[in-house]
Design a protein around this motif. Structure first.
Motif, PDB file in Angstrom:
ATOM      1  N   ARG A 184       0.833  -1.197   0.000  1.00  0.00           N
ATOM      2  CA  ARG A 184       0.000   0.000   0.000  1.00  0.00           C
ATOM      3  C   ARG A 184       0.868   1.248   0.000  1.00  0.00           C
ATOM      4  O   ARG A 184       1.820   1.371   0.766  1.00  0.00           O
ATOM      5  N   GLU A 210      -6.807   1.750  -6.454  1.00  0.00           N
ATOM      6  CA  GLU A 210      -6.546   0.315  -6.330  1.00  0.00           C
ATOM      7  C   GLU A 210      -7.831  -0.443  -6.000  1.00  0.00           C
ATOM      8  O   GLU A 210      -8.058  -1.548  -6.500  1.00  0.00           O
ATOM      9  N   GLU A 259      -9.571  -3.303  -8.302  1.00  0.00           N
ATOM     10  CA  GLU A 259      -9.880  -4.590  -7.686  1.00  0.00           C
ATOM     11  C   GLU A 259     -11.340  -4.962  -7.899  1.00  0.00           C
ATOM     12  O   GLU A 259     -11.667  -6.123  -8.217  1.00  0.00           O
TER      13      GLU A 259
END
Length: 536
Positions: A204, A336, A340
């Protein structure tokens, strides 16, 4: 004459005596040389013997070491050969078992084939019997009911239609009950497969909200006289710059716009590397950094669309997707998270036979409103719907955005997949967490609440903020007061703080009466050990 003879004799005698003396001297020298040579020979022989013994000992040690190594290697090869022999035996047994199983299966297949042949013959016979019976039925109905052949045929067809409808209704009900029974299990398997095949965990990226300036000269250069340069940077970037009162080395960037925060942070870092800073340099640096960040947003959006193979997307919409790179939600990067969700939706759509590209498109754009919710009033769902409608996106995508939080009803299967994928991405372990600053502030808030109560000596937030231990003064707080203090702290934490899970509140009260006979010792190690144990 006589004198000459005497002289000659004397000379000859002297020569003889000299020769004899010289001879003795030479013999003595030879004897000494022989002794020295023998001694050297003996010394050399001793050295040769020592060297020979050493070489023999070294050769024996080397030979022994070589022998041990060879024996070890030979033993290893023997063990490996034994292991290979065992594996070969196992494989042979497995092959024999497989052959036996195949033979058994072949025999079973032959039996089933014969049975199927018999069933086919019986079925043909039954069909012929049905045809004959139907013909006899029509004849009987025609003879007894005085019906024409067409009327009898219609009567038989109506009866068959009623029977088929009844069988069809029964089959549909059974299939519906079976699907309803297995729906939850099939959906769970589908989601598990999507999670395994879709997203990949990546480190991250931590979004910085401050700049560290450890050098006082650098801080003075950036701030300027009376913080004039800081005010200029604030005007150009639209943020608030504040030096942390508790840590003067930290310059806090206060803003709700993540893009402005990134522009400001990059500008200040670049200004730190410039020797001479003035107002003109600051304006040029901020403008250049702003252009660089906007270019990076565009490139990020293009790379994301290209990675997901979405086809054509409006350039402005791609730039908006890039803005999600600097937006977080509960510690999870929104870009992100959107990628996803797109991948999870695509995997589930592929399993269900739906359009994979449409599922990816709806999944990527489901949180597009978060890119502008800091600048425009409205929820990210409302803003996302308006934004995609402005760029003529597919109605499926628009409905997926509007319904992924249950604000409206989904009108297509893609919207349902996006809502499911959104929940899976946000709820899986490790996806979301609080930031470091929020974590530290939560610990400080726990200790602050405990320290505000009278009678508290100290407090310690431990177990990552899941427990607070309060040390009270036993002379000011009794046992009943400790219980009351614990309840007060618990209630205050529930009212004032937002906390994950459960927080254990422990109040420790200990009164020790200690006296010493013969004088007080120099170091009270036991007391310090007890204090350390209570703290940890």
């Amino acid at each position: 004459m006589i004198t000459s003879i005497v002289v000659i004799i004397a000379v000859l005698g002297g020569a003889g005596v000299g020769y004899y003396i010289r001879r003795n001297h030479v013999y003595k020298g030879l004897a000494t040389a022989r002794n020295a040579a023998d001694k050297i020979k003996d010394d050399n022989q001793v050295k040769i013997d020592d060297t020979k013994r050493k070489l023999e000992s070294k050769s024996k040690a080397s030979a022994e070491q070589y022998r041990k190594e060879e024996e070890g290697e030979l033993n290893a090869q023997v063990k490996e050969n034994q292991s290979r022999t065992v594996r070969v035996d196992h494989r042979e047994k497995s092959l024999e078992t497989s052959i036996a199983r195949l033979d058994k299966s072949e025999a079973a297949l032959a039996t089933k084939k014969n049975n199927n042949g018999l069933l086919v013959e019986n079925l043909k016979k039954a069909r012929n019997d049905v045809v004959k019976l139907e013909e006899q039925r029509r004849q009987v109905i025609h003879e007894r009911g005085e019906l024409t052949e067409d009327q009898a045929k219609q009567l038989v067809l109506a009866s068959l239609e009623a029977d088929l409808k009844r069988d069809f209704d029964t089959t549909v009900k059974e299939n519906n009950d079976l699907v309803t029974l297995n729906a939850a299990k099939q959906a769970q398997n589908l989601m598990i497969e999507a999670v395994q095949s879709g997203p990949i965990d990546v480190p991250r990226d931590h979004i910085e909200r401050s700049v560290i300036i450890p050098d006082a000269g650098m801080r003075a250069k950036i701030a300027g006289k009376d913080d004039q340069r800081l005010r200029l940077i604030e005007t150009l970037t639209g943020v608030d710059l504040i030096f942390d009162p508790e840590n003067p080395e930290t310059l806090i960037i206060s803003t709700n716009d993540p893009v402005r925060r990134e522009i400001t942070r990059n500008s200040i870092n670049d200004l730190l590397a410039i020797k001479q800073v003035n107002n003109g340099v600051i304006e040029n640096e901020v403008n250049q950094t702003q252009q660089d960040v906007l270019d990076e947003l565009r490139k990020t959006g293009e790379m994301t669309v290209s990675h997901l193979h979405l086809g054509w997307v409006h350039p402005d919409l791609m730039k908006t997707v890039g803005r999600l790179k600097f937006r977080t939600s509960y510690g999870q990067n929104v870009l992100e998270h959107s990628i996803e969700v797109a991948e999870l939706s695509a995997v589930m759509a592929a399993e269900l036979g739906l359009d994979v590209r449409m599922a990816k498109r709806a999944g990527l754009f489901h949180d597009i409103g978060k890119a502008i919710d800091r600048e425009v009033a409205g929820t990210h769902v409302e803003l996302g719907v308006k934004l995609t409608e402005a760029y003529d996106e597919d109605p499926i995508v628009i409905n997926s955005i509007a319904s992924h939080h249950g604000d409206v009803e989904p009108d297509n299967p893609y919207a349902v997949l996006v809502a499911v994928a959104d929940g899976m991405s946000g709820a899986r372990p490790g996806a979301r967490s609080e930031s470091v600053e929020e974590y530290i502030n939560r610990l400080k808030s726990l200790e602050k609440i405990a320290n505000e109560h009278p009678g508290v000596k100290d407090s310690y937030a431990i177990q990552a903020g899941r427990e607070i231990r309060i040390m009270v003064d036993p002379k000011k707080v009794d046992d009943a007061g400790s219980d009351e203090l614990t309840n007060e702290v618990k209630d205050q934490i529930e009212d004032e703080l937002t906390y994950p899970g459960k927080i254990k509140v422990t109040t420790i009260r200990q009164l020790q009466a200690v006296q010493y006979v013969g004088g007080k010792p120099k170091n009270n190690k036991r007391k310090s050990w007890i204090k350390k144990f209570l703290i940890t």
